[in-house]
Design a protein around this motif. Structure first.
Motif, short mmCIF file in Angstrom:
data_model
loop_
_atom_site.label_atom_id
_atom_site.label_comp_id
_atom_site.label_asym_id
_atom_site.label_seq_id
_atom_site.Cartn_x
_atom_site.Cartn_y
_atom_site.Cartn_z
N GLU A 277 0.83 -1.20 0.00
CA GLU A 277 0.00 0.00 0.00
C GLU A 277 0.87 1.25 0.00
OE1 GLU A 277 -3.25 2.32 2.87
OE2 GLU A 277 -2.81 0.19 3.18
N GLN A 278 0.65 2.11 -0.98
CA GLN A 278 1.38 3.37 -1.01
C GLN A 278 0.69 4.36 -0.08
OE1 GLN A 278 1.44 5.86 -4.64
NE2 GLN A 278 3.66 5.86 -4.41
N ALA A 279 1.45 4.98 0.77
CA ALA A 279 0.88 5.91 1.74
C ALA A 279 0.32 7.14 1.06
CB ALA A 279 1.95 6.31 2.77
N PRO A 280 -0.71 7.74 1.63
CA PRO A 280 -1.29 8.96 1.04
C PRO A 280 -0.45 10.19 1.33
CG PRO A 280 -2.43 8.40 3.06
CD PRO A 280 -1.46 7.28 2.81
N VAL A 281 -0.59 11.19 0.49
CA VAL A 281 0.12 12.45 0.67
C VAL A 281 -0.57 13.32 1.71
CG1 VAL A 281 0.70 14.64 -0.47
CG2 VAL A 281 1.11 12.47 -1.65
N ASP A 282 -1.89 13.29 1.72
CA ASP A 282 -2.64 14.27 2.51
C ASP A 282 -2.96 13.83 3.93
OD1 ASP A 282 -4.39 12.30 1.82
OD2 ASP A 282 -5.92 13.60 0.97
N THR A 283 -2.36 12.72 4.38
CA THR A 283 -2.56 12.23 5.74
C THR A 283 -1.21 12.17 6.45
OG1 THR A 283 -4.43 10.88 5.01
CG2 THR A 283 -3.41 10.29 7.13
N ASP A 284 -1.20 12.47 7.73
CA ASP A 284 0.06 12.38 8.45
C ASP A 284 0.44 10.92 8.66
OD1 ASP A 284 -0.52 11.51 11.45
OD2 ASP A 284 -2.10 12.91 10.88
N PHE A 285 1.74 10.67 8.80
CA PHE A 285 2.25 9.30 8.88
C PHE A 285 1.69 8.57 10.09
CE2 PHE A 285 5.34 6.13 10.30
CZ PHE A 285 5.46 5.36 9.15
N ARG A 286 1.56 9.24 11.21
CA ARG A 286 1.09 8.59 12.44
C ARG A 286 -0.32 8.03 12.25
NH1 ARG A 286 1.84 12.53 15.35
NH2 ARG A 286 3.89 11.98 16.18
N THR A 287 -1.20 8.83 11.65
CA THR A 287 -2.59 8.40 11.43
C THR A 287 -2.65 7.23 10.47
OG1 THR A 287 -3.43 10.62 11.87
CG2 THR A 287 -4.85 9.14 10.61
N TRP A 288 -1.93 7.35 9.35
CA TRP A 288 -1.97 6.29 8.34
C TRP A 288 -1.35 5.00 8.87
CZ3 TRP A 288 2.36 4.03 5.90
CH2 TRP A 288 2.03 3.10 4.91
N ALA A 289 -0.17 5.09 9.47
CA ALA A 289 0.52 3.89 9.95
C ALA A 289 -0.25 3.22 11.08
CB ALA A 289 1.93 4.24 10.41
N THR A 290 -0.92 3.99 11.90
CA THR A 290 -1.75 3.42 12.96
C THR A 290 -2.88 2.60 12.36
OG1 THR A 290 -1.23 5.19 14.52
CG2 THR A 290 -3.24 3.94 14.92
N ARG A 291 -3.45 3.10 11.27
CA ARG A 291 -4.55 2.38 10.62
C ARG A 291 -4.07 1.05 10.03
NH1 ARG A 291 -6.00 2.02 5.48
NH2 ARG A 291 -4.73 3.80 4.81
N VAL A 292 -2.89 1.02 9.43
CA VAL A 292 -2.45 -0.20 8.75
C VAL A 292 -1.65 -1.14 9.64
CG1 VAL A 292 -2.42 0.99 6.52
CG2 VAL A 292 -0.32 0.86 7.86
N ALA A 293 -1.08 -0.65 10.75
CA ALA A 293 -0.21 -1.50 11.55
C ALA A 293 -0.46 -1.43 13.04
CB ALA A 293 1.26 -1.15 11.27
N GLY A 294 -1.29 -0.51 13.48
CA GLY A 294 -1.53 -0.36 14.90
C GLY A 294 -0.67 0.73 15.49
N PRO A 295 -1.07 1.29 16.64
CA PRO A 295 -0.37 2.44 17.21
C PRO A 295 1.06 2.17 17.63
CG PRO A 295 -2.02 1.59 18.73
CD PRO A 295 -2.26 0.91 17.42
#
Length: 388
Positions: free
Chosen positions: A112-130
């Protein structure tokens, strides 16, 4: 008509621009404010050959091919296999030989390519957990020099994290420090007829018969161009260099997964960086705008206590510094490299360096912008000649 180009700044970007222009047949003059070339790519002379923070060439980067084609890569410092096994991770207050499994899965995933308009913490938490998200953000600090990678664009952080964690490793080390690479670049420039003027500090743009490439920091470029809009966000990090008496069993790297921080024993792959019987350690610990150098040094010393037993009694030399606004651009959510200051400033002036609108990781941005600036300058020059 002979094309002429003036380059201001003799760091990595300025030297690449000068070489690129000279190879295309231009007459080039390069001005460097200091007595020596190199900028942030300088390597200290003397018994401890330190760079201004960790420096490495990434094999998949565009500048690797460019340097290799010209025979400029030079001797590299391969890491002995036994040293590669001495990579340590600091997690939950202890040093570990292996990272947490969730972190490992997340840093190596490419589905999954990470989105540009979301911060890394929010996106990574969604895909891998906090927990894995926090660890990945801390690990990415080695390629960001930023105290809070989780607040940056998810796409921006993901690219750098994957490059830093690639297997087999992308990072390679120049034997003798990056100063040796600068020497080869300068030698190539002189062979091509580039006129290099050191101790030549310019306070305004020169009156030049041809394009001008400004290869300085954004702050210096702002003064030269009289453009207060030339601003960019960068990391702020404490650099700690230590020489210790050699002890068997010291780790090669200590990566902090609890907060951004990185310690690397550079003599593991290149013993020439320190006198016999000593080892050179370089560390970088990002700090927040309100934090002090002492905060970063304290963080470093806590990890040294864990990873390098008896280091205080073994210390023979130390250097501490804070590097602010000199660690490359960072992109906030909703922005990419295209939103940074443009290379083409108009009126035959071009801006290059690691904080401008060019793709790449770390020094790749300087390289890409330098080649692009010269290409634009020469193309514009050709069009001007056709119209006269």
């Amino acid at each position: 008509m002979q094309r002429t180009i003036t380059v201001i700044g003799g760091g990595f970007a300025g030297l690449v621009a000068a070489i690129t222009a000279a190879e295309a047949g231009a007459t080039v003059t390069l001005h460097e404010a200091h007595a020596t070339l190199g900028g942030r790519a300088r390597t200290a002379e003397g018994p401890y050959r330190t760079n201004e923070g960790p420096h490495a060439l990434y094999r998949r980067g565009p500048h690797w091919t460019w340097l290799a084609q010209r025979g400029l890569v030079g001797p590299l410092a391969p890491l002995p296999p036994r040293e590669a096994a001495r990579f340590r991770f600091h997690h939950a207050g202890a040093l570990r030989r292996t990272p947490p499994l969730r972190f490992l899965r997340h840093t190596l995933r490419t589905a999954e390519q990470a989105p540009v308009d979301t911060d890394f913490r929010t996106w990574a938490t969604r895909v891998a957990g906090p927990e894995a998200a926090a660890q990945a953000a801390a690990y990415s600090g080695v390629a960001l020099f930023h105290h809070d990678p989780g607040a940056l664009s998810a796409r921006f952080v993901q690219e750098r994290m994957h490059r830093a964690a690639a297997l087999p490793p992308e990072a390679t080390y120049v034997r003798g420090g990056w100063g040796r690479l600068v020497e080869r670049l300068a030698g190539r420039a002189r062979e091509l007829g580039v006129r290099i003027e050191t101790s030549s500090r310019l306070t305004e743009l020169p009156v030049a018969d041809g394009p001008v490439v400004v290869a300085t920091s954004l702050a210096a470029a702002s003064g030269l161009l009289g453009d207060a809009s030339l601003r960019g966000e960068s990391g702020r990090t404490v650099l700690l260099d230590l020489a210790l008496r050699t002890r068997k069993g010291d780790p090669f790297i200590v990566s902090d997964l609890d907060a951004p921080g990185w310690i690397e024993r550079f003599t593991a792959q290149d013993p020439s960086l320190a006198p016999a019987g000593e080892q050179l350690i370089q560390a970088q610990f990002p700090i927040a705008p309100e934090a002090s150098k002492a905060d970063g040094v304290a963080h470093a010393e806590r990890l040294l206590d864990l990873g390098f037993p008896g280091w205080r009694e073994r210390e023979v030399w130390r250097r501490e510094a804070v590097s602010g606004g000199r660690t490359g651009a960072v992109d906030r959510p909703g922005t990419t490299w295209r939103d940074r200051p443009a290379v083409d400033r108009g009126d035959g002036v071009y801006l290059v360096g690691d904080e401008v609108a060019a793709p790449g990781v770390l020094s790749e941005v300087s390289f890409t912008s330098a080649v692009e600036a010269v290409s634009l300058a020469l193309r514009t020059r050709r069009l001007d000649l056709k119209s006269t």
